[in-house]
Motif scaffolding. Sequence first.
Motif, PDB file in Angstrom:
ATOM      1  N   PRO A   2      15.188 -91.877 -25.841  1.00  0.00           N
ATOM      2  CA  PRO A   2      13.877 -91.764 -25.191  1.00  0.00           C
ATOM      3  C   PRO A   2      12.883 -91.035 -26.093  1.00  0.00           C
ATOM      4  N   PRO A   3      11.619 -91.415 -26.032  1.00  0.00           N
ATOM      5  CA  PRO A   3      10.611 -90.751 -26.859  1.00  0.00           C
ATOM      6  C   PRO A   3      10.389 -89.292 -26.470  1.00  0.00           C
ATOM      7  N   SER A   4      10.719 -88.933 -25.223  1.00  0.00           N
ATOM      8  CA  SER A   4      10.608 -87.537 -24.780  1.00  0.00           C
ATOM      9  C   SER A   4      11.493 -87.335 -23.553  1.00  0.00           C
ATOM     10  N   PHE A   5      11.639 -86.086 -23.140  1.00  0.00           N
ATOM     11  CA  PHE A   5      12.375 -85.756 -21.928  1.00  0.00           C
ATOM     12  C   PHE A   5      11.411 -85.290 -20.839  1.00  0.00           C
ATOM     13  N   ASP A   6      10.162 -85.722 -20.899  1.00  0.00           N
ATOM     14  CA  ASP A   6       9.146 -85.279 -19.949  1.00  0.00           C
ATOM     15  C   ASP A   6       9.408 -85.767 -18.523  1.00  0.00           C
TER      16      ASP A   6
END
Length: 96
Positions: A2-6
């Motif tokens: 994933p590009p982030s864990f936001d």
Amino acid sequence: YPPSFDALQFLPFNINPHYLDPDPNSTHKGETRETRINEFHKFNHQVVVGLREGSWLRVENGVVELKGKLSARIFRQNEQPIEIESGILEEKVYRI
């Protein structure tokens, strides 16, 4: 990857469900949940709440409460984890 864990950002921390404590008598030589969370904290600052089996979080009117009979484990980057009992998490978790 994933590009982030936001995620959806409903909570100001990450949740690690089904958290298991390391078993000192285990012959398993693989990674523990705590090991993985520590690896996560090498690159991320988000607080992680380790929820043990049978515990859950109730969110109502902006208040987060740990429910269930078991405690949860709070992990912060570069700090020792702490145990919290069931109840409102604000003062324990929101200190980021």
